[in-house]
Design a protein around this motif. Structure first.
Motif, PDB file in Angstrom:
ATOM      1  N   THR A 152      13.583 -10.573 -41.553  1.00 32.51           N
ATOM      2  CA  THR A 152      14.127 -10.935 -42.861  1.00 32.51           C
ATOM      3  C   THR A 152      14.842  -9.757 -43.513  1.00 32.51           C
ATOM      4  OG1 THR A 152      13.589 -11.846 -45.043  1.00 32.51           O
ATOM      5  CG2 THR A 152      11.991 -10.343 -44.069  1.00 32.51           C
ATOM      6  N   ASP A 201      15.473 -10.483 -46.924  1.00 29.78           N
ATOM      7  CA  ASP A 201      15.266 -11.035 -48.264  1.00 29.78           C
ATOM      8  C   ASP A 201      14.309 -10.132 -49.054  1.00 29.78           C
ATOM      9  OD1 ASP A 201      14.694 -12.448 -50.538  1.00 29.78           O
ATOM     10  OD2 ASP A 201      14.319 -14.355 -49.521  1.00 29.78           O
ATOM     11  N   SER A 233      17.426  -6.213 -39.989  1.00 29.67           N
ATOM     12  CA  SER A 233      16.351  -7.055 -40.516  1.00 29.67           C
ATOM     13  C   SER A 233      15.003  -6.348 -40.417  1.00 29.67           C
ATOM     14  CB  SER A 233      16.301  -8.376 -39.735  1.00 29.67           C
ATOM     15  OG  SER A 233      17.542  -9.052 -39.810  1.00 29.67           O
TER      16      SER A 233
END
Length: 358
Positions: free
Chosen positions: A250, A252, A325
Protein backbone atom coordinates in the motif's frame (compact mmCIF):
# COMPACT_ATOMS: atom_id res chain seq x y z
CA UNK A 1 29.50 -22.45 46.84
CA UNK A 2 28.59 -23.65 43.38
CA UNK A 3 25.66 -21.82 41.86
CA UNK A 4 22.45 -23.65 41.03
CA UNK A 5 20.62 -22.15 38.06
CA UNK A 6 17.24 -23.13 36.64
CA UNK A 7 16.14 -22.08 33.17
CA UNK A 8 12.41 -22.35 32.51
CA UNK A 9 10.84 -22.07 29.08
CA UNK A 10 7.12 -22.34 28.40
CA UNK A 11 6.23 -24.93 25.76
CA UNK A 12 4.89 -23.44 22.49
CA UNK A 13 3.59 -20.59 24.62
CA UNK A 14 1.29 -18.61 22.29
CA UNK A 15 -0.18 -21.75 20.73
CA UNK A 16 -0.61 -23.38 24.15
CA UNK A 17 -2.51 -20.36 25.44
CA UNK A 18 -4.82 -20.58 22.43
CA UNK A 19 -5.41 -24.28 23.13
CA UNK A 20 -6.03 -23.50 26.79
CA UNK A 21 -8.62 -20.84 25.92
CA UNK A 22 -10.28 -23.06 23.34
CA UNK A 23 -10.11 -26.76 24.34
CA UNK A 24 -11.36 -27.73 20.87
CA UNK A 25 -7.90 -26.80 19.58
CA UNK A 26 -6.06 -29.28 21.80
CA UNK A 27 -4.23 -31.93 19.84
CA UNK A 28 -4.54 -29.94 16.62
CA UNK A 29 -1.90 -28.12 14.57
CA UNK A 30 -2.24 -24.52 15.77
CA UNK A 31 -0.15 -21.83 14.08
CA UNK A 32 -0.13 -18.37 15.67
CA UNK A 33 0.76 -15.54 13.33
CA UNK A 34 -2.41 -14.81 11.41
CA UNK A 35 -3.88 -15.74 8.07
CA UNK A 36 -1.96 -13.20 6.02
CA UNK A 37 0.31 -14.89 3.47
CA UNK A 38 2.81 -12.09 4.11
CA UNK A 39 2.97 -12.80 7.84
CA UNK A 40 5.33 -15.05 9.77
CA UNK A 41 4.78 -17.80 12.33
CA UNK A 42 5.13 -16.47 15.88
CA UNK A 43 4.64 -19.84 17.56
CA UNK A 44 3.13 -23.15 16.59
CA UNK A 45 1.94 -26.16 18.53
CA UNK A 46 3.95 -29.37 18.61
CA UNK A 47 1.29 -30.96 16.42
CA UNK A 48 2.16 -28.38 13.73
CA UNK A 49 5.88 -28.91 14.18
CA UNK A 50 5.47 -32.50 13.02
CA UNK A 51 4.73 -31.03 9.58
CA UNK A 52 7.93 -28.99 9.61
CA UNK A 53 6.37 -25.70 10.65
CA UNK A 54 8.71 -23.53 12.72
CA UNK A 55 8.76 -20.08 14.34
CA UNK A 56 9.75 -17.17 12.05
CA UNK A 57 8.68 -19.18 8.99
CA UNK A 58 6.60 -17.25 6.43
CA UNK A 59 2.91 -18.11 6.73
CA UNK A 60 2.63 -19.04 3.06
CA UNK A 61 5.31 -21.71 3.52
CA UNK A 62 3.63 -22.96 6.70
CA UNK A 63 0.38 -23.37 4.76
CA UNK A 64 2.16 -25.39 2.12
CA UNK A 65 3.58 -27.70 4.77
CA UNK A 66 0.44 -27.81 6.91
CA UNK A 67 -2.62 -26.87 4.82
CA UNK A 68 -4.94 -28.29 7.47
CA UNK A 69 -3.48 -26.16 10.23
CA UNK A 70 -5.49 -23.71 12.31
CA UNK A 71 -4.07 -20.23 11.72
CA UNK A 72 -4.73 -17.63 14.42
CA UNK A 73 -3.85 -13.97 14.91
CA UNK A 74 -1.45 -12.97 17.67
CA UNK A 75 -3.12 -11.77 20.90
CA UNK A 76 -0.35 -9.93 22.70
CA UNK A 77 -2.47 -8.70 25.58
CA UNK A 78 -3.72 -12.20 26.43
CA UNK A 79 -0.23 -13.71 26.32
CA UNK A 80 1.11 -10.94 28.55
CA UNK A 81 -1.71 -11.59 31.03
CA UNK A 82 -0.82 -15.30 31.26
CA UNK A 83 2.89 -14.48 31.38
CA UNK A 84 2.35 -12.34 34.48
CA UNK A 85 0.68 -15.31 36.18
CA UNK A 86 3.57 -17.60 35.29
CA UNK A 87 6.09 -15.11 36.67
CA UNK A 88 4.03 -14.74 39.84
CA UNK A 89 4.56 -18.48 40.36
CA UNK A 90 8.30 -18.13 39.75
CA UNK A 91 8.55 -15.22 42.20
CA UNK A 92 6.73 -17.30 44.81
CA UNK A 93 9.78 -19.58 44.75
CA UNK A 94 12.57 -16.98 44.82
CA UNK A 95 13.20 -13.28 44.27
CA UNK A 96 16.19 -14.21 42.10
CA UNK A 97 14.28 -14.34 38.81
CA UNK A 98 15.65 -12.92 35.56
CA UNK A 99 13.06 -12.56 32.79
CA UNK A 100 14.50 -13.34 29.37
CA UNK A 101 11.29 -12.96 27.38
CA UNK A 102 7.54 -13.22 27.84
CA UNK A 103 7.81 -17.00 28.35
CA UNK A 104 11.36 -17.62 29.53
CA UNK A 105 13.39 -16.95 32.69
CA UNK A 106 16.42 -17.88 34.78
CA UNK A 107 16.18 -18.58 38.52
CA UNK A 108 19.11 -18.67 40.92
CA UNK A 109 18.17 -21.20 43.64
CA UNK A 110 21.65 -21.56 45.15
CA UNK A 111 20.55 -20.47 48.62
CA UNK A 112 17.28 -22.40 48.80
CA UNK A 113 16.99 -25.49 50.98
CA UNK A 114 14.95 -27.55 48.54
CA UNK A 115 16.68 -29.51 45.80
CA UNK A 116 16.47 -27.90 42.33
CA UNK A 117 14.61 -30.89 40.89
CA UNK A 118 11.99 -30.59 43.64
CA UNK A 119 11.67 -26.86 42.93
CA UNK A 120 11.15 -27.46 39.21
CA UNK A 121 8.56 -30.15 39.82
CA UNK A 122 6.69 -27.81 42.17
CA UNK A 123 6.74 -25.03 39.55
CA UNK A 124 5.56 -27.44 36.87
CA UNK A 125 2.72 -28.64 39.09
CA UNK A 126 1.53 -25.09 39.89
CA UNK A 127 1.65 -23.96 36.27
CA UNK A 128 -0.25 -27.05 35.17
CA UNK A 129 -2.89 -26.83 37.90
CA UNK A 130 -3.47 -23.07 37.74
CA UNK A 131 -3.05 -22.44 34.01
CA UNK A 132 -3.24 -25.82 32.30
CA UNK A 133 0.12 -25.20 30.61
CA UNK A 134 3.43 -27.04 30.54
CA UNK A 135 7.01 -25.83 30.64
CA UNK A 136 10.43 -27.33 30.17
CA UNK A 137 13.30 -26.68 32.54
CA UNK A 138 17.04 -27.14 32.70
CA UNK A 139 19.19 -27.24 35.82
CA UNK A 140 22.93 -26.63 35.94
CA UNK A 141 25.68 -24.60 37.55
CA UNK A 142 25.59 -21.78 34.97
CA UNK A 143 23.16 -20.05 32.63
CA UNK A 144 24.46 -21.45 29.34
CA UNK A 145 24.20 -25.05 30.49
CA UNK A 146 20.82 -24.50 32.19
CA UNK A 147 19.37 -23.10 28.95
CA UNK A 148 20.91 -25.92 26.93
CA UNK A 149 19.37 -28.44 29.35
CA UNK A 150 15.89 -26.90 29.12
CA UNK A 151 15.86 -27.55 25.36
CA UNK A 152 16.88 -31.18 25.79
CA UNK A 153 13.55 -33.01 25.88
CA UNK A 154 10.74 -30.59 25.14
CA UNK A 155 7.81 -30.45 25.75
CA UNK A 156 7.29 -30.80 29.51
CA UNK A 157 10.93 -31.75 29.92
CA UNK A 158 13.46 -31.63 32.74
CA UNK A 159 17.19 -32.09 32.34
CA UNK A 160 20.10 -31.73 34.76
CA UNK A 161 23.65 -31.07 33.56
CA UNK A 162 26.34 -31.44 36.21
CA UNK A 163 29.96 -30.34 36.03
CA UNK A 164 31.32 -33.86 35.51
CA UNK A 165 29.14 -34.27 32.40
CA UNK A 166 30.82 -31.38 30.55
CA UNK A 167 32.00 -31.19 27.82
CA UNK A 168 31.19 -34.78 26.81
CA UNK A 169 27.42 -34.27 26.92
CA UNK A 170 27.71 -31.25 24.61
CA UNK A 171 29.89 -32.83 21.93
CA UNK A 172 27.11 -34.46 19.84
CA UNK A 173 24.97 -31.31 19.77
CA UNK A 174 24.79 -29.22 16.57
CA UNK A 175 26.59 -25.89 16.75
CA UNK A 176 23.28 -24.04 16.36
CA UNK A 177 22.58 -25.02 19.99
CA UNK A 178 25.24 -22.55 21.12
CA UNK A 179 23.54 -19.24 21.84
CA UNK A 180 25.29 -16.45 19.94
CA UNK A 181 26.22 -18.40 16.83
CA UNK A 182 24.22 -16.96 13.96
CA UNK A 183 23.28 -18.44 10.60
CA UNK A 184 26.18 -16.84 8.72
CA UNK A 185 28.70 -18.16 11.23
CA UNK A 186 27.12 -21.61 11.03
CA UNK A 187 27.52 -21.54 7.24
CA UNK A 188 31.19 -20.57 7.54
CA UNK A 189 31.84 -23.34 10.05
CA UNK A 190 29.98 -25.89 7.94
CA UNK A 191 32.22 -24.95 5.01
CA UNK A 192 35.28 -26.10 6.99
CA UNK A 193 33.54 -29.26 8.20
CA UNK A 194 32.39 -28.13 11.64
CA UNK A 195 28.84 -29.23 12.44
CA UNK A 196 28.90 -30.24 16.12
CA UNK A 197 30.09 -28.74 19.39
CA UNK A 198 32.58 -31.60 19.59
CA UNK A 199 34.21 -30.38 16.38
CA UNK A 200 33.97 -26.77 17.58
CA UNK A 201 35.98 -27.72 20.66
CA UNK A 202 38.97 -28.40 18.41
CA UNK A 203 39.28 -24.72 17.49
CA UNK A 204 41.79 -22.57 19.36
CA UNK A 205 40.89 -19.28 21.07
CA UNK A 206 42.43 -17.34 18.17
CA UNK A 207 40.39 -19.31 15.65
CA UNK A 208 37.22 -18.68 17.66
CA UNK A 209 37.95 -14.95 17.62
CA UNK A 210 38.51 -15.15 13.87
CA UNK A 211 35.06 -16.68 13.30
CA UNK A 212 33.06 -14.85 16.00
CA UNK A 213 34.98 -11.68 16.80
CA UNK A 214 35.31 -10.65 20.45
CA UNK A 215 32.36 -12.92 21.28
CA UNK A 216 34.54 -15.88 20.29
CA UNK A 217 36.22 -15.99 23.71
CA UNK A 218 32.85 -16.30 25.44
CA UNK A 219 31.78 -19.12 23.13
CA UNK A 220 35.17 -20.82 23.63
CA UNK A 221 34.61 -20.79 27.40
CA UNK A 222 30.92 -21.68 27.42
CA UNK A 223 31.25 -24.89 25.43
CA UNK A 224 33.85 -25.92 28.02
CA UNK A 225 31.42 -25.28 30.85
CA UNK A 226 32.55 -21.81 31.93
CA UNK A 227 29.93 -19.07 32.17
CA UNK A 228 30.09 -16.58 35.04
CA UNK A 229 27.07 -14.48 34.09
CA UNK A 230 24.90 -13.90 37.19
CA UNK A 231 21.13 -14.06 37.28
CA UNK A 232 20.13 -10.39 37.03
CA UNK A 233 16.89 -9.60 38.82
CA UNK A 234 16.53 -6.19 37.16
CA UNK A 235 16.56 -6.35 33.38
CA UNK A 236 16.44 -3.03 31.56
CA UNK A 237 13.74 -2.76 28.93
CA UNK A 238 15.53 -1.44 25.83
CA UNK A 239 12.56 -1.15 23.49
CA UNK A 240 8.97 -2.19 22.97
CA UNK A 241 7.23 -2.36 19.63
CA UNK A 242 4.63 -3.78 17.29
CA UNK A 243 4.70 -4.46 13.57
CA UNK A 244 2.53 -6.05 10.90
CA UNK A 245 2.87 -7.27 7.32
CA UNK A 246 0.04 -6.42 4.94
CA UNK A 247 -1.82 -8.78 2.64
CA UNK A 248 -1.40 -6.20 -0.13
CA UNK A 249 1.27 -3.52 -0.58
CA UNK A 250 0.00 0.00 0.00
CA UNK A 251 0.89 3.66 -0.46
CA UNK A 252 -2.23 4.87 1.34
CA UNK A 253 -1.00 7.06 4.20
CA UNK A 254 -4.48 7.20 5.76
CA UNK A 255 -4.42 3.42 6.08
CA UNK A 256 -0.86 3.46 7.43
CA UNK A 257 -1.85 6.06 10.01
CA UNK A 258 -4.77 3.90 11.12
CA UNK A 259 -2.36 1.03 11.72
CA UNK A 260 0.09 3.27 13.59
CA UNK A 261 -2.79 4.57 15.68
CA UNK A 262 -3.66 1.02 16.77
CA UNK A 263 -0.01 0.35 17.60
CA UNK A 264 0.17 3.58 19.61
CA UNK A 265 -2.73 2.39 21.76
CA UNK A 266 -1.04 -0.95 22.44
CA UNK A 267 2.29 0.70 23.29
CA UNK A 268 0.58 3.19 25.58
CA UNK A 269 -0.82 0.27 27.58
CA UNK A 270 2.61 -1.37 27.64
CA UNK A 271 4.24 1.81 28.99
CA UNK A 272 1.54 2.09 31.64
CA UNK A 273 2.07 -1.51 32.77
CA UNK A 274 5.84 -0.97 33.06
CA UNK A 275 5.47 2.52 34.58
CA UNK A 276 7.81 3.86 31.90
CA UNK A 277 8.15 6.99 29.77
CA UNK A 278 9.82 6.97 26.34
CA UNK A 279 11.86 9.57 24.55
CA UNK A 280 12.53 7.95 21.17
CA UNK A 281 9.84 6.89 18.69
CA UNK A 282 10.78 4.74 15.68
CA UNK A 283 8.72 3.83 12.63
CA UNK A 284 9.90 0.87 10.57
CA UNK A 285 8.99 0.35 6.92
CA UNK A 286 9.61 -2.52 4.53
CA UNK A 287 9.01 -1.65 0.89
CA UNK A 288 7.90 -3.87 -1.97
CA UNK A 289 11.55 -4.50 -2.91
CA UNK A 290 12.02 -6.04 0.57
CA UNK A 291 14.32 -3.24 1.77
CA UNK A 292 13.85 -2.20 5.40
CA UNK A 293 13.94 1.47 6.42
CA UNK A 294 13.71 2.95 9.90
CA UNK A 295 13.04 6.55 10.87
CA UNK A 296 13.43 7.69 14.48
CA UNK A 297 12.65 10.85 16.39
CA UNK A 298 14.11 11.62 19.81
CA UNK A 299 12.05 14.18 21.69
CA UNK A 300 13.08 16.86 24.18
CA UNK A 301 10.88 15.33 26.86
CA UNK A 302 9.71 11.88 27.88
CA UNK A 303 6.21 10.86 26.80
CA UNK A 304 3.75 8.12 27.72
CA UNK A 305 0.35 9.14 26.35
CA UNK A 306 -1.47 7.79 23.33
CA UNK A 307 -1.81 11.27 21.79
CA UNK A 308 1.91 12.04 22.06
CA UNK A 309 3.01 8.67 20.68
CA UNK A 310 0.52 8.82 17.81
CA UNK A 311 1.39 12.41 16.91
CA UNK A 312 5.12 11.63 16.80
CA UNK A 313 4.55 8.51 14.68
CA UNK A 314 2.37 10.50 12.27
CA UNK A 315 5.02 13.21 12.03
CA UNK A 316 7.64 10.61 11.09
CA UNK A 317 5.32 9.11 8.48
CA UNK A 318 4.43 12.50 7.00
CA UNK A 319 8.10 13.36 6.58
CA UNK A 320 8.99 10.04 5.00
CA UNK A 321 9.25 10.05 1.22
CA UNK A 322 7.75 6.70 0.21
CA UNK A 323 9.50 5.26 -2.82
CA UNK A 324 7.32 2.36 -3.79
CA UNK A 325 4.68 0.49 -1.84
CA UNK A 326 4.79 -0.49 1.82
CA UNK A 327 4.46 -4.18 2.70
CA UNK A 328 5.29 -3.90 6.43
CA UNK A 329 5.08 -1.17 9.02
CA UNK A 330 6.13 -1.14 12.65
CA UNK A 331 6.18 1.25 15.60
CA UNK A 332 8.54 1.04 18.57
CA UNK A 333 9.54 3.07 21.60
CA UNK A 334 12.95 3.23 23.28
CA UNK A 335 15.18 5.43 25.42
CA UNK A 336 13.14 4.86 28.57
CA UNK A 337 12.90 6.53 31.96
CA UNK A 338 10.64 6.16 34.95
CA UNK A 339 10.69 9.95 35.35
CA UNK A 340 8.02 12.07 33.65
CA UNK A 341 10.14 15.01 32.68
CA UNK A 342 13.68 15.26 31.44
CA UNK A 343 15.83 17.46 33.64
CA UNK A 344 16.97 20.31 31.43
CA UNK A 345 20.43 21.59 32.20
CA UNK A 346 21.23 25.24 32.67
CA UNK A 347 22.77 25.21 29.17
CA UNK A 348 19.55 23.82 27.65
CA UNK A 349 17.43 26.45 29.40
CA UNK A 350 19.80 29.22 28.37
CA UNK A 351 19.74 28.10 24.74
CA UNK A 352 15.94 27.86 24.76
CA UNK A 353 15.75 31.40 26.12
CA UNK A 354 18.09 32.65 23.40
CA UNK A 355 16.01 31.00 20.71
CA UNK A 356 12.84 32.58 22.06
CA UNK A 357 14.44 36.00 22.16
CA UNK A 358 15.95 35.62 18.71
Amino acid sequence: MQRLIIHVDMDAFFASVEQMDNPKLKGKPVIVGGNSPRGVVSTCSYEARKYGVRSAMPIFIAKQLCPGGIYLAVRHKRYEEISHKVFDILHSVTDMVEPVSIDEAYLDVSTLKDEPVEIVNMIKKKVKELLGLTLSAGISYNKFLAKTASEWNKPDGLKVITEDMVPEILKPLPIKKVHGIGEKSIEKLNEIGIYTIGQLLNLTEDEMVYYFGKYGIEIYNRIRGYDNRPVCVERETKSIGRETTFDNDTTDKSFLKAVLSDFAQELTRALDEEALFAKTVTVKFKTDNFKTHTRSKTLKKYINTYGEIKATAFDILDNYNINGSIRLIGLSLSNFSDARYEQLSFFDLHMDKQLEEG
